[in-house]
Design a protein around this motif. Structure first.
Motif, PDB file in Angstrom:
ATOM      1  N   ALA A   1     202.456  23.244  33.258  1.00  0.00           N
ATOM      2  CA  ALA A   1     203.776  23.555  33.822  1.00  0.00           C
ATOM      3  C   ALA A   1     204.627  24.424  32.898  1.00  0.00           C
ATOM      4  O   ALA A   1     205.712  24.855  33.277  1.00  0.00           O
ATOM      5  CB  ALA A   1     204.507  22.253  34.153  1.00  0.00           C
TER       6      ALA A   1
ATOM      7  N   CYS B   1     208.950  27.357  27.645  1.00  0.00           N
ATOM      8  CA  CYS B   1     210.358  27.709  27.869  1.00  0.00           C
ATOM      9  C   CYS B   1     211.298  26.842  27.038  1.00  0.00           C
ATOM     10  O   CYS B   1     212.331  27.309  26.597  1.00  0.00           O
ATOM     11  CB  CYS B   1     210.724  27.574  29.347  1.00  0.00           C
ATOM     12  SG  CYS B   1     210.063  28.873  30.407  1.00  0.00           S
TER      13      CYS B   1
ATOM     14  N   VAL C   1     220.463  28.966  28.097  1.00  0.00           N
ATOM     15  CA  VAL C   1     219.722  28.468  26.941  1.00  0.00           C
ATOM     16  C   VAL C   1     218.966  27.228  27.385  1.00  0.00           C
ATOM     17  O   VAL C   1     219.537  26.339  28.035  1.00  0.00           O
ATOM     18  CB  VAL C   1     220.664  28.118  25.775  1.00  0.00           C
ATOM     19  CG1 VAL C   1     219.853  27.860  24.502  1.00  0.00           C
ATOM     20  CG2 VAL C   1     221.687  29.217  25.556  1.00  0.00           C
ATOM     21  N   THR C   2     217.658  27.160  27.081  1.00  0.00           N
ATOM     22  CA  THR C   2     216.896  26.002  27.566  1.00  0.00           C
ATOM     23  C   THR C   2     217.324  24.740  26.817  1.00  0.00           C
ATOM     24  O   THR C   2     217.420  24.721  25.591  1.00  0.00           O
ATOM     25  CB  THR C   2     215.374  26.213  27.435  1.00  0.00           C
ATOM     26  OG1 THR C   2     215.044  26.578  26.090  1.00  0.00           O
ATOM     27  CG2 THR C   2     214.897  27.295  28.368  1.00  0.00           C
TER      28      THR C   2
ATOM     29  N   ARG D   1     219.330  16.615  26.298  1.00  0.00           N
ATOM     30  CA  ARG D   1     219.939  16.759  27.624  1.00  0.00           C
ATOM     31  C   ARG D   1     219.770  15.491  28.433  1.00  0.00           C
ATOM     32  O   ARG D   1     220.580  15.157  29.292  1.00  0.00           O
ATOM     33  CB  ARG D   1     219.294  17.961  28.344  1.00  0.00           C
ATOM     34  CG  ARG D   1     219.710  18.150  29.781  1.00  0.00           C
ATOM     35  CD  ARG D   1     221.176  18.569  29.890  1.00  0.00           C
ATOM     36  NE  ARG D   1     221.634  18.600  31.266  1.00  0.00           N
ATOM     37  CZ  ARG D   1     222.561  17.776  31.754  1.00  0.00           C
ATOM     38  NH1 ARG D   1     223.121  16.870  30.981  1.00  0.00           N
ATOM     39  NH2 ARG D   1     222.940  17.879  33.004  1.00  0.00           N
ATOM     40  N   MET D   2     218.666  14.772  28.182  1.00  0.00           N
ATOM     41  CA  MET D   2     218.338  13.635  29.051  1.00  0.00           C
ATOM     42  C   MET D   2     218.509  12.301  28.335  1.00  0.00           C
ATOM     43  O   MET D   2     217.968  11.304  28.800  1.00  0.00           O
ATOM     44  CB  MET D   2     216.886  13.779  29.519  1.00  0.00           C
ATOM     45  CG  MET D   2     216.601  15.104  30.201  1.00  0.00           C
ATOM     46  SD  MET D   2     214.942  15.153  30.876  1.00  0.00           S
ATOM     47  CE  MET D   2     213.978  15.373  29.387  1.00  0.00           C
TER      48      MET D   2
ATOM     49  N   TRP E   1     219.079   9.523  30.523  1.00  0.00           N
ATOM     50  CA  TRP E   1     218.383   9.513  31.815  1.00  0.00           C
ATOM     51  C   TRP E   1     217.287   8.460  31.810  1.00  0.00           C
ATOM     52  O   TRP E   1     216.424   8.441  30.929  1.00  0.00           O
ATOM     53  CB  TRP E   1     217.728  10.870  32.109  1.00  0.00           C
ATOM     54  CG  TRP E   1     218.655  12.014  32.336  1.00  0.00           C
ATOM     55  CD1 TRP E   1     219.978  12.090  32.020  1.00  0.00           C
ATOM     56  CD2 TRP E   1     218.308  13.289  32.913  1.00  0.00           C
ATOM     57  NE1 TRP E   1     220.479  13.329  32.359  1.00  0.00           N
ATOM     58  CE2 TRP E   1     219.479  14.089  32.907  1.00  0.00           C
ATOM     59  CE3 TRP E   1     217.137  13.832  33.425  1.00  0.00           C
ATOM     60  CZ2 TRP E   1     219.505  15.389  33.400  1.00  0.00           C
ATOM     61  CZ3 TRP E   1     217.152  15.131  33.910  1.00  0.00           C
ATOM     62  CH2 TRP E   1     218.338  15.900  33.910  1.00  0.00           C
TER      63      TRP E   1
ATOM     64  N   PHE F   1     214.391  15.981  39.481  1.00  0.00           N
ATOM     65  CA  PHE F   1     213.361  16.939  39.894  1.00  0.00           C
ATOM     66  C   PHE F   1     213.310  17.093  41.411  1.00  0.00           C
ATOM     67  O   PHE F   1     213.029  18.178  41.916  1.00  0.00           O
ATOM     68  CB  PHE F   1     211.987  16.580  39.298  1.00  0.00           C
ATOM     69  CG  PHE F   1     211.830  17.196  37.936  1.00  0.00           C
ATOM     70  CD1 PHE F   1     212.404  16.595  36.818  1.00  0.00           C
ATOM     71  CD2 PHE F   1     211.191  18.414  37.772  1.00  0.00           C
ATOM     72  CE1 PHE F   1     212.325  17.192  35.566  1.00  0.00           C
ATOM     73  CE2 PHE F   1     211.111  19.015  36.524  1.00  0.00           C
ATOM     74  CZ  PHE F   1     211.675  18.404  35.414  1.00  0.00           C
TER      75      PHE F   1
ATOM     76  N   SER G   1     218.607  30.474  37.579  1.00  0.00           N
ATOM     77  CA  SER G   1     217.808  29.839  36.519  1.00  0.00           C
ATOM     78  C   SER G   1     216.344  30.226  36.705  1.00  0.00           C
ATOM     79  O   SER G   1     215.825  30.188  37.824  1.00  0.00           O
ATOM     80  CB  SER G   1     217.938  28.321  36.594  1.00  0.00           C
ATOM     81  OG  SER G   1     216.952  27.705  35.777  1.00  0.00           O
TER      82      SER G   1
ATOM     83  N   TRP H   1     212.074  25.312  39.686  1.00  0.00           N
ATOM     84  CA  TRP H   1     212.465  24.007  40.231  1.00  0.00           C
ATOM     85  C   TRP H   1     211.828  23.710  41.582  1.00  0.00           C
ATOM     86  O   TRP H   1     211.545  22.552  41.901  1.00  0.00           O
ATOM     87  CB  TRP H   1     213.989  23.934  40.378  1.00  0.00           C
ATOM     88  CG  TRP H   1     214.750  23.718  39.103  1.00  0.00           C
ATOM     89  CD1 TRP H   1     215.511  24.641  38.429  1.00  0.00           C
ATOM     90  CD2 TRP H   1     214.862  22.500  38.346  1.00  0.00           C
ATOM     91  NE1 TRP H   1     216.080  24.072  37.312  1.00  0.00           N
ATOM     92  CE2 TRP H   1     215.709  22.760  37.239  1.00  0.00           C
ATOM     93  CE3 TRP H   1     214.336  21.207  38.505  1.00  0.00           C
ATOM     94  CZ2 TRP H   1     216.034  21.789  36.290  1.00  0.00           C
ATOM     95  CZ3 TRP H   1     214.670  20.243  37.555  1.00  0.00           C
ATOM     96  CH2 TRP H   1     215.501  20.537  36.469  1.00  0.00           C
TER      97      TRP H   1
ATOM     98  N   MET I   1     206.213  17.958  42.713  1.00  0.00           N
ATOM     99  CA  MET I   1     205.343  17.133  41.874  1.00  0.00           C
ATOM    100  C   MET I   1     205.404  15.682  42.345  1.00  0.00           C
ATOM    101  O   MET I   1     206.444  15.215  42.819  1.00  0.00           O
ATOM    102  CB  MET I   1     205.743  17.238  40.397  1.00  0.00           C
ATOM    103  CG  MET I   1     205.293  18.546  39.764  1.00  0.00           C
ATOM    104  SD  MET I   1     205.330  18.510  37.950  1.00  0.00           S
ATOM    105  CE  MET I   1     207.033  18.849  37.618  1.00  0.00           C
TER     106      MET I   1
ATOM    107  N   LEU J   1     205.225  12.942  32.828  1.00  0.00           N
ATOM    108  CA  LEU J   1     206.071  13.856  32.050  1.00  0.00           C
ATOM    109  C   LEU J   1     207.176  13.093  31.331  1.00  0.00           C
ATOM    110  O   LEU J   1     207.451  13.317  30.146  1.00  0.00           O
ATOM    111  CB  LEU J   1     206.696  14.917  32.972  1.00  0.00           C
ATOM    112  CG  LEU J   1     205.787  16.090  33.344  1.00  0.00           C
ATOM    113  CD1 LEU J   1     206.376  16.885  34.510  1.00  0.00           C
ATOM    114  CD2 LEU J   1     205.578  17.010  32.139  1.00  0.00           C
TER     115      LEU J   1
END
Ligand code: HEC
Ligand code: HEC
Length: 327
Positions: free
Chosen positions: A208, A213, A251-252, A263-264, A267, A276, A285, A289, A295, A303
Protein backbone atom coordinates in the motif's frame (compact mmCIF):
# COMPACT_ATOMS: atom_id res chain seq x y z
CA UNK A 1 46.50 38.32 -21.85
CA UNK A 2 43.55 38.45 -19.41
CA UNK A 3 41.18 38.76 -22.34
CA UNK A 4 42.68 35.64 -23.87
CA UNK A 5 42.30 33.69 -20.65
CA UNK A 6 38.69 34.85 -20.27
CA UNK A 7 37.94 33.89 -23.85
CA UNK A 8 39.56 30.52 -23.26
CA UNK A 9 37.44 30.00 -20.17
CA UNK A 10 34.30 31.04 -21.99
CA UNK A 11 35.00 28.57 -24.78
CA UNK A 12 35.58 25.88 -22.17
CA UNK A 13 32.32 26.62 -20.37
CA UNK A 14 30.33 26.72 -23.62
CA UNK A 15 31.93 23.49 -24.84
CA UNK A 16 31.16 21.86 -21.50
CA UNK A 17 27.55 23.07 -21.58
CA UNK A 18 27.03 21.83 -25.14
CA UNK A 19 28.68 18.53 -24.22
CA UNK A 20 26.36 18.19 -21.22
CA UNK A 21 23.27 18.86 -23.32
CA UNK A 22 24.41 16.32 -25.92
CA UNK A 23 25.07 13.79 -23.17
CA UNK A 24 21.56 14.27 -21.79
CA UNK A 25 20.04 13.89 -25.25
CA UNK A 26 22.09 10.76 -25.88
CA UNK A 27 21.31 9.18 -22.51
CA UNK A 28 17.69 9.98 -21.63
CA UNK A 29 16.35 7.28 -23.91
CA UNK A 30 18.63 4.57 -22.50
CA UNK A 31 17.31 1.09 -21.89
CA UNK A 32 18.23 -1.57 -19.35
CA UNK A 33 18.34 -5.33 -19.79
CA UNK A 34 17.12 -6.12 -16.30
CA UNK A 35 16.22 -9.83 -15.93
CA UNK A 36 12.64 -11.03 -16.09
CA UNK A 37 11.12 -12.61 -12.97
CA UNK A 38 9.90 -16.18 -13.49
CA UNK A 39 6.24 -15.34 -13.11
CA UNK A 40 3.36 -16.97 -15.00
CA UNK A 41 -0.25 -15.83 -14.70
CA UNK A 42 -2.70 -18.37 -13.35
CA UNK A 43 -6.35 -19.04 -14.19
CA UNK A 44 -7.07 -20.32 -10.69
CA UNK A 45 -10.12 -18.46 -9.37
CA UNK A 46 -8.69 -17.97 -5.85
CA UNK A 47 -5.53 -16.48 -7.35
CA UNK A 48 -7.55 -14.10 -9.57
CA UNK A 49 -9.72 -13.08 -6.59
CA UNK A 50 -6.61 -12.34 -4.53
CA UNK A 51 -5.19 -10.19 -7.37
CA UNK A 52 -8.45 -8.32 -7.75
CA UNK A 53 -8.58 -7.64 -4.03
CA UNK A 54 -5.04 -6.27 -4.06
CA UNK A 55 -5.51 -4.15 -7.21
CA UNK A 56 -8.81 -2.58 -6.15
CA UNK A 57 -7.81 -2.22 -2.48
CA UNK A 58 -4.39 -1.86 -0.84
CA UNK A 59 -2.32 -1.82 -4.07
CA UNK A 60 -4.65 0.88 -5.51
CA UNK A 61 -3.82 0.33 -9.21
CA UNK A 62 -7.03 2.08 -10.30
CA UNK A 63 -6.09 5.27 -8.44
CA UNK A 64 -3.78 5.99 -11.38
CA UNK A 65 -4.70 3.56 -14.19
CA UNK A 66 -8.02 5.19 -15.01
CA UNK A 67 -9.45 7.62 -17.49
CA UNK A 68 -9.76 11.17 -16.23
CA UNK A 69 -13.57 10.86 -16.37
CA UNK A 70 -13.65 7.93 -13.92
CA UNK A 71 -11.10 9.20 -11.40
CA UNK A 72 -13.60 10.84 -9.07
CA UNK A 73 -15.49 7.54 -8.94
CA UNK A 74 -12.31 5.59 -8.13
CA UNK A 75 -11.16 8.08 -5.53
CA UNK A 76 -14.44 7.61 -3.69
CA UNK A 77 -14.13 3.82 -3.68
CA UNK A 78 -15.63 2.89 -7.08
CA UNK A 79 -14.17 0.46 -9.61
CA UNK A 80 -11.89 1.41 -12.47
CA UNK A 81 -11.90 0.16 -16.06
CA UNK A 82 -8.07 0.20 -15.81
CA UNK A 83 -7.92 1.73 -19.28
CA UNK A 84 -5.51 4.51 -18.26
CA UNK A 85 -4.93 7.73 -20.13
CA UNK A 86 -4.92 9.99 -17.11
CA UNK A 87 -1.79 12.17 -17.12
CA UNK A 88 0.30 13.61 -14.30
CA UNK A 89 1.46 17.12 -15.17
CA UNK A 90 4.76 17.38 -13.36
CA UNK A 91 7.73 19.80 -13.51
CA UNK A 92 9.52 17.13 -15.58
CA UNK A 93 6.78 16.79 -18.18
CA UNK A 94 3.45 15.16 -18.82
CA UNK A 95 3.43 11.48 -17.85
CA UNK A 96 0.58 9.33 -19.15
CA UNK A 97 -0.62 6.34 -17.19
CA UNK A 98 -0.72 3.08 -19.17
CA UNK A 99 -3.83 1.21 -20.25
CA UNK A 100 -3.52 -2.07 -18.33
CA UNK A 101 -6.60 -3.79 -19.70
CA UNK A 102 -6.07 -6.90 -21.79
CA UNK A 103 -6.61 -4.98 -25.05
CA UNK A 104 -3.93 -6.25 -27.42
CA UNK A 105 -3.34 -3.02 -29.25
CA UNK A 106 -3.58 -0.27 -26.62
CA UNK A 107 -3.43 -2.24 -23.36
CA UNK A 108 -1.07 -4.87 -21.94
CA UNK A 109 -2.72 -7.78 -23.81
CA UNK A 110 0.31 -8.30 -25.98
CA UNK A 111 2.88 -8.03 -23.16
CA UNK A 112 4.09 -11.31 -21.67
CA UNK A 113 3.52 -12.14 -17.99
CA UNK A 114 7.23 -11.75 -17.41
CA UNK A 115 7.31 -8.30 -19.01
CA UNK A 116 4.54 -7.10 -16.70
CA UNK A 117 6.25 -8.82 -13.75
CA UNK A 118 9.51 -7.00 -14.52
CA UNK A 119 7.72 -3.64 -14.68
CA UNK A 120 6.33 -4.16 -11.18
CA UNK A 121 9.38 -5.79 -9.59
CA UNK A 122 12.13 -3.63 -11.07
CA UNK A 123 10.44 -0.52 -12.47
CA UNK A 124 11.50 -1.31 -16.03
CA UNK A 125 9.00 -0.93 -18.86
CA UNK A 126 8.45 -3.61 -21.49
CA UNK A 127 10.66 -1.58 -23.85
CA UNK A 128 13.55 -1.55 -21.35
CA UNK A 129 13.20 2.07 -20.23
CA UNK A 130 13.29 2.71 -16.48
CA UNK A 131 10.15 4.28 -14.98
CA UNK A 132 9.92 7.03 -12.39
CA UNK A 133 8.98 5.72 -8.98
CA UNK A 134 5.17 5.71 -9.28
CA UNK A 135 4.79 2.02 -8.52
CA UNK A 136 6.97 0.84 -5.62
CA UNK A 137 5.73 -2.75 -5.73
CA UNK A 138 9.29 -4.08 -5.84
CA UNK A 139 8.79 -6.30 -2.76
CA UNK A 140 5.42 -7.76 -3.69
CA UNK A 141 5.84 -11.51 -3.09
CA UNK A 142 6.03 -13.90 -6.05
CA UNK A 143 2.61 -15.22 -5.15
CA UNK A 144 1.00 -11.74 -4.99
CA UNK A 145 2.75 -10.60 -8.16
CA UNK A 146 1.31 -13.70 -9.86
CA UNK A 147 -2.12 -12.87 -8.40
CA UNK A 148 -2.07 -9.26 -9.66
CA UNK A 149 -1.02 -10.29 -13.17
CA UNK A 150 -3.59 -13.10 -13.20
CA UNK A 151 -6.23 -10.48 -12.37
CA UNK A 152 -4.98 -8.11 -15.10
CA UNK A 153 -5.48 -10.90 -17.63
CA UNK A 154 -9.18 -11.02 -16.74
CA UNK A 155 -9.87 -7.29 -17.15
CA UNK A 156 -12.21 -6.55 -20.03
CA UNK A 157 -10.22 -5.10 -22.95
CA UNK A 158 -10.83 -1.39 -23.52
CA UNK A 159 -9.43 0.31 -26.60
CA UNK A 160 -7.86 3.51 -25.34
CA UNK A 161 -4.63 4.56 -27.06
CA UNK A 162 -2.20 6.27 -24.68
CA UNK A 163 -0.02 9.13 -25.97
CA UNK A 164 3.77 9.07 -25.52
CA UNK A 165 5.09 10.85 -22.42
CA UNK A 166 6.04 14.48 -23.03
CA UNK A 167 9.36 14.89 -21.24
CA UNK A 168 10.72 18.43 -21.11
CA UNK A 169 14.44 19.14 -20.92
CA UNK A 170 14.54 18.84 -17.13
CA UNK A 171 12.69 15.53 -17.45
CA UNK A 172 15.23 14.29 -19.97
CA UNK A 173 18.08 15.27 -17.63
CA UNK A 174 16.37 13.39 -14.79
CA UNK A 175 15.90 10.33 -17.02
CA UNK A 176 19.49 10.50 -18.22
CA UNK A 177 21.07 10.54 -14.76
CA UNK A 178 18.62 9.73 -11.98
CA UNK A 179 16.12 7.13 -13.14
CA UNK A 180 17.39 3.58 -12.93
CA UNK A 181 15.83 0.20 -12.34
CA UNK A 182 14.76 -0.24 -8.71
CA UNK A 183 14.30 -3.17 -6.34
CA UNK A 184 17.00 -5.74 -5.60
CA UNK A 185 14.91 -8.75 -6.55
CA UNK A 186 15.45 -10.36 -3.13
CA UNK A 187 11.83 -10.75 -2.25
CA UNK A 188 10.82 -12.81 0.77
CA UNK A 189 7.60 -14.83 0.75
CA UNK A 190 4.64 -12.83 2.09
CA UNK A 191 3.50 -13.65 5.64
CA UNK A 192 0.19 -15.53 5.97
CA UNK A 193 -2.89 -13.39 5.28
CA UNK A 194 -4.08 -12.64 8.80
CA UNK A 195 -4.89 -9.70 11.06
CA UNK A 196 -1.35 -9.75 12.48
CA UNK A 197 1.19 -6.94 12.79
CA UNK A 198 3.46 -9.02 10.54
CA UNK A 199 0.93 -9.01 7.72
CA UNK A 200 0.23 -5.32 8.43
CA UNK A 201 3.90 -4.59 7.90
CA UNK A 202 3.85 -6.34 4.55
CA UNK A 203 0.81 -4.28 3.49
CA UNK A 204 2.32 -1.00 4.75
CA UNK A 205 5.77 -1.46 3.25
CA UNK A 206 5.32 -3.62 0.15
CA UNK A 207 1.73 -3.23 -1.05
CA UNK A 208 0.00 0.00 0.00
CA UNK A 209 3.08 2.26 0.09
CA UNK A 210 2.22 3.78 3.49
CA UNK A 211 5.96 3.74 4.16
CA UNK A 212 6.87 5.48 0.88
CA UNK A 213 4.63 8.48 1.61
CA UNK A 214 4.72 8.62 5.41
CA UNK A 215 8.52 8.85 5.61
CA UNK A 216 10.60 11.90 4.77
CA UNK A 217 12.38 11.42 1.43
CA UNK A 218 14.92 13.29 -0.60
CA UNK A 219 12.90 15.03 -3.33
CA UNK A 220 15.50 14.50 -6.05
CA UNK A 221 16.57 10.91 -5.44
CA UNK A 222 13.63 9.47 -3.50
CA UNK A 223 16.08 8.21 -0.83
CA UNK A 224 14.56 7.68 2.63
CA UNK A 225 16.00 10.34 4.95
CA UNK A 226 13.52 10.34 7.87
CA UNK A 227 12.48 7.71 10.39
CA UNK A 228 10.06 5.28 8.75
CA UNK A 229 6.37 6.11 9.31
CA UNK A 230 7.19 9.34 11.18
CA UNK A 231 5.76 11.39 8.29
CA UNK A 232 7.24 14.77 7.25
CA UNK A 233 7.22 14.23 3.51
CA UNK A 234 5.99 17.36 1.76
CA UNK A 235 3.69 16.41 -1.09
CA UNK A 236 2.05 18.20 -3.95
CA UNK A 237 -1.67 18.87 -3.91
CA UNK A 238 -3.34 17.82 -7.18
CA UNK A 239 -6.48 19.19 -8.82
CA UNK A 240 -9.05 16.85 -10.43
CA UNK A 241 -7.20 17.00 -13.75
CA UNK A 242 -3.87 15.78 -12.39
CA UNK A 243 -2.28 19.22 -12.37
CA UNK A 244 -0.21 20.32 -9.41
CA UNK A 245 -1.90 23.13 -7.49
CA UNK A 246 0.84 25.80 -7.29
CA UNK A 247 1.81 27.32 -3.95
CA UNK A 248 0.25 24.56 -1.83
CA UNK A 249 1.43 21.40 -0.14
CA UNK A 250 0.48 18.74 2.38
CA UNK A 251 2.82 17.14 4.90
CA UNK A 252 2.33 13.44 5.60
CA UNK A 253 1.32 12.85 9.23
CA UNK A 254 3.35 10.89 11.77
CA UNK A 255 1.83 7.38 11.85
CA UNK A 256 3.74 6.24 14.95
CA UNK A 257 1.80 6.43 18.19
CA UNK A 258 3.84 9.15 19.90
CA UNK A 259 1.53 10.59 22.58
CA UNK A 260 2.11 14.23 21.53
CA UNK A 261 2.85 14.23 17.82
CA UNK A 262 1.39 10.97 16.47
CA UNK A 263 -1.65 11.76 14.31
CA UNK A 264 -3.44 8.71 15.67
CA UNK A 265 -2.17 8.68 19.25
CA UNK A 266 -5.73 8.62 20.63
CA UNK A 267 -7.26 6.45 17.89
CA UNK A 268 -8.60 3.03 18.84
CA UNK A 269 -8.65 0.22 16.30
CA UNK A 270 -12.33 1.07 15.75
CA UNK A 271 -11.49 4.75 15.07
CA UNK A 272 -8.81 3.68 12.59
CA UNK A 273 -11.18 1.41 10.64
CA UNK A 274 -13.89 4.07 10.72
CA UNK A 275 -11.48 6.71 9.38
CA UNK A 276 -10.53 4.47 6.45
CA UNK A 277 -14.19 3.82 5.61
CA UNK A 278 -14.78 7.59 5.40
CA UNK A 279 -12.38 8.04 2.48
CA UNK A 280 -10.80 11.29 1.36
CA UNK A 281 -11.64 14.31 3.51
CA UNK A 282 -9.03 16.77 2.20
CA UNK A 283 -9.63 17.42 -1.50
CA UNK A 284 -6.40 17.24 -3.48
CA UNK A 285 -4.71 14.84 -1.04
CA UNK A 286 -2.55 12.36 -2.98
CA UNK A 287 -3.34 9.55 -0.52
CA UNK A 288 -5.39 6.88 -2.33
CA UNK A 289 -8.27 6.95 0.16
CA UNK A 290 -10.85 5.54 -2.31
CA UNK A 291 -9.17 2.16 -2.91
CA UNK A 292 -8.07 2.06 0.74
CA UNK A 293 -11.70 2.46 1.84
CA UNK A 294 -12.29 -0.94 0.20
CA UNK A 295 -9.76 -2.70 2.43
CA UNK A 296 -11.25 -5.45 4.60
CA UNK A 297 -11.48 -5.28 8.40
CA UNK A 298 -8.76 -7.93 8.47
CA UNK A 299 -6.39 -5.77 6.40
CA UNK A 300 -7.11 -2.63 8.42
CA UNK A 301 -6.73 -4.50 11.71
CA UNK A 302 -3.36 -5.84 10.54
CA UNK A 303 -2.26 -2.30 9.59
CA UNK A 304 -3.39 -0.90 12.95
CA UNK A 305 -1.58 -3.64 14.85
CA UNK A 306 1.58 -2.99 12.87
CA UNK A 307 1.49 0.80 13.30
CA UNK A 308 0.82 0.55 17.04
CA UNK A 309 3.79 -1.83 17.34
CA UNK A 310 6.22 0.80 16.01
CA UNK A 311 8.60 2.66 18.30
CA UNK A 312 6.92 6.08 18.93
CA UNK A 313 8.84 8.89 17.24
CA UNK A 314 8.54 12.59 18.11
CA UNK A 315 7.68 14.22 14.80
CA UNK A 316 5.26 17.14 14.79
CA UNK A 317 3.47 17.71 11.48
CA UNK A 318 1.17 20.58 10.52
CA UNK A 319 -2.32 19.38 9.57
CA UNK A 320 -4.20 20.37 6.45
CA UNK A 321 -3.14 22.16 3.27
CA UNK A 322 -0.09 24.41 3.78
CA UNK A 323 1.07 27.49 1.88
CA UNK A 324 4.12 27.28 -0.38
CA UNK A 325 5.47 24.74 -2.86
CA UNK A 326 6.61 21.41 -1.38
CA UNK A 327 10.36 22.02 -1.97
C1 HEC B 1 0.72 6.29 -8.41
C2 HEC B 1 0.27 5.93 -9.74
C3 HEC B 1 0.29 4.46 -10.15
C4 HEC B 1 -0.17 3.38 -9.45
C5 HEC B 1 -0.77 3.33 -8.05
C6 HEC B 1 0.03 2.23 -10.30
N1 HEC B 1 0.60 2.62 -11.50
FE1 HEC B 1 1.13 1.40 -13.04
N2 HEC B 1 1.88 3.01 -14.05
C7 HEC B 1 1.85 4.32 -13.62
C8 HEC B 1 2.51 5.15 -14.60
C9 HEC B 1 2.72 6.67 -14.50
C10 HEC B 1 2.93 4.31 -15.65
C11 HEC B 1 3.69 4.70 -16.91
C12 HEC B 1 5.16 4.66 -16.56
C13 HEC B 1 6.06 4.87 -17.75
O1 HEC B 1 5.67 4.55 -18.86
O2 HEC B 1 7.18 5.35 -17.53
C14 HEC B 1 2.51 2.97 -15.27
C15 HEC B 1 2.75 1.83 -16.05
C16 HEC B 1 2.29 0.56 -15.75
C17 HEC B 1 2.46 -0.60 -16.59
C18 HEC B 1 3.07 -0.60 -18.00
C19 HEC B 1 4.52 -0.99 -17.99
C20 HEC B 1 5.04 -1.03 -19.41
O3 HEC B 1 5.77 -1.96 -19.70
O4 HEC B 1 4.74 -0.14 -20.22
C21 HEC B 1 1.86 -1.66 -15.95
C22 HEC B 1 1.75 -3.08 -16.43
C23 HEC B 1 1.35 -1.16 -14.70
N3 HEC B 1 1.63 0.19 -14.60
C24 HEC B 1 0.66 -1.92 -13.79
C25 HEC B 1 0.21 -1.46 -12.55
C26 HEC B 1 -0.43 -2.31 -11.56
C27 HEC B 1 -0.75 -3.76 -11.74
C28 HEC B 1 -0.68 -1.51 -10.47
C29 HEC B 1 -1.25 -1.91 -9.13
C30 HEC B 1 -0.64 -3.09 -8.51
C31 HEC B 1 -0.21 -0.16 -10.80
N4 HEC B 1 0.32 -0.19 -12.05
C32 HEC B 1 -0.31 0.92 -9.95
C33 HEC B 1 1.30 4.78 -12.44
C34 HEC B 1 0.77 3.98 -11.43
C1 HEC C 1 0.61 8.74 -2.05
C2 HEC C 1 0.96 9.06 -0.68
C3 HEC C 1 0.28 8.39 0.47
C4 HEC C 1 0.10 7.03 0.67
C5 HEC C 1 0.44 5.89 -0.27
C6 HEC C 1 -0.46 6.90 1.98
N1 HEC C 1 -0.66 8.11 2.54
FE1 HEC C 1 -1.56 8.48 4.33
N2 HEC C 1 -1.54 10.47 3.93
C7 HEC C 1 -0.90 11.07 2.88
C8 HEC C 1 -1.11 12.51 2.96
C9 HEC C 1 -0.56 13.53 1.98
C10 HEC C 1 -1.90 12.76 4.10
C11 HEC C 1 -2.44 14.11 4.62
C12 HEC C 1 -3.70 14.50 3.86
C13 HEC C 1 -4.89 13.63 4.17
O1 HEC C 1 -5.25 13.49 5.36
O2 HEC C 1 -5.47 13.06 3.23
C14 HEC C 1 -2.16 11.45 4.69
C15 HEC C 1 -2.92 11.24 5.85
C16 HEC C 1 -3.01 10.05 6.54
C17 HEC C 1 -3.66 9.87 7.81
C18 HEC C 1 -4.35 10.95 8.63
C19 HEC C 1 -5.80 11.07 8.23
C20 HEC C 1 -6.55 12.13 8.99
O3 HEC C 1 -7.78 12.12 8.91
O4 HEC C 1 -5.92 13.00 9.59
C21 HEC C 1 -3.53 8.55 8.13
C22 HEC C 1 -4.06 7.85 9.39
C23 HEC C 1 -2.81 7.90 7.07
N3 HEC C 1 -2.51 8.82 6.12
C24 HEC C 1 -2.46 6.56 7.05
C25 HEC C 1 -1.94 5.90 5.93
C26 HEC C 1 -1.79 4.47 5.82
C27 HEC C 1 -2.06 3.48 6.92
C28 HEC C 1 -1.33 4.22 4.55
C29 HEC C 1 -1.13 2.88 3.89
C30 HEC C 1 -2.26 1.95 3.95
C31 HEC C 1 -1.18 5.51 3.88
N4 HEC C 1 -1.55 6.49 4.75
C32 HEC C 1 -0.73 5.66 2.57
C33 HEC C 1 -0.21 10.44 1.87
C34 HEC C 1 -0.20 9.05 1.66
Amino acid sequence: MIKKILLGLLILVVTFAIGFVLLILARYDRTFDTPYPEITASTDSAMIARGRNLATGPAHCGECHSQLSELSKVSTGGESTYSGGFAFELPIGKIYVANITSDEETGVGKLTDREIARALRYGVRHDGRAMIDFMPFYDLSDSDLTAVISFLRTIKPVKNPIPQHEWNFLGKAVLAFLIEPAGDGNVPAAPPIDSTALYGKYLAASVANCRGCHTNRDMMTGAFIGTEYAGQMKMEVFDEEGKIVPGKHLVTPNLTFDAETGRMSDWTQKDFIKRFREGKLIQGSPMPWGPFSRMSDLELTALYRFLTSLEPVVSAVPLGIQEGNPQ
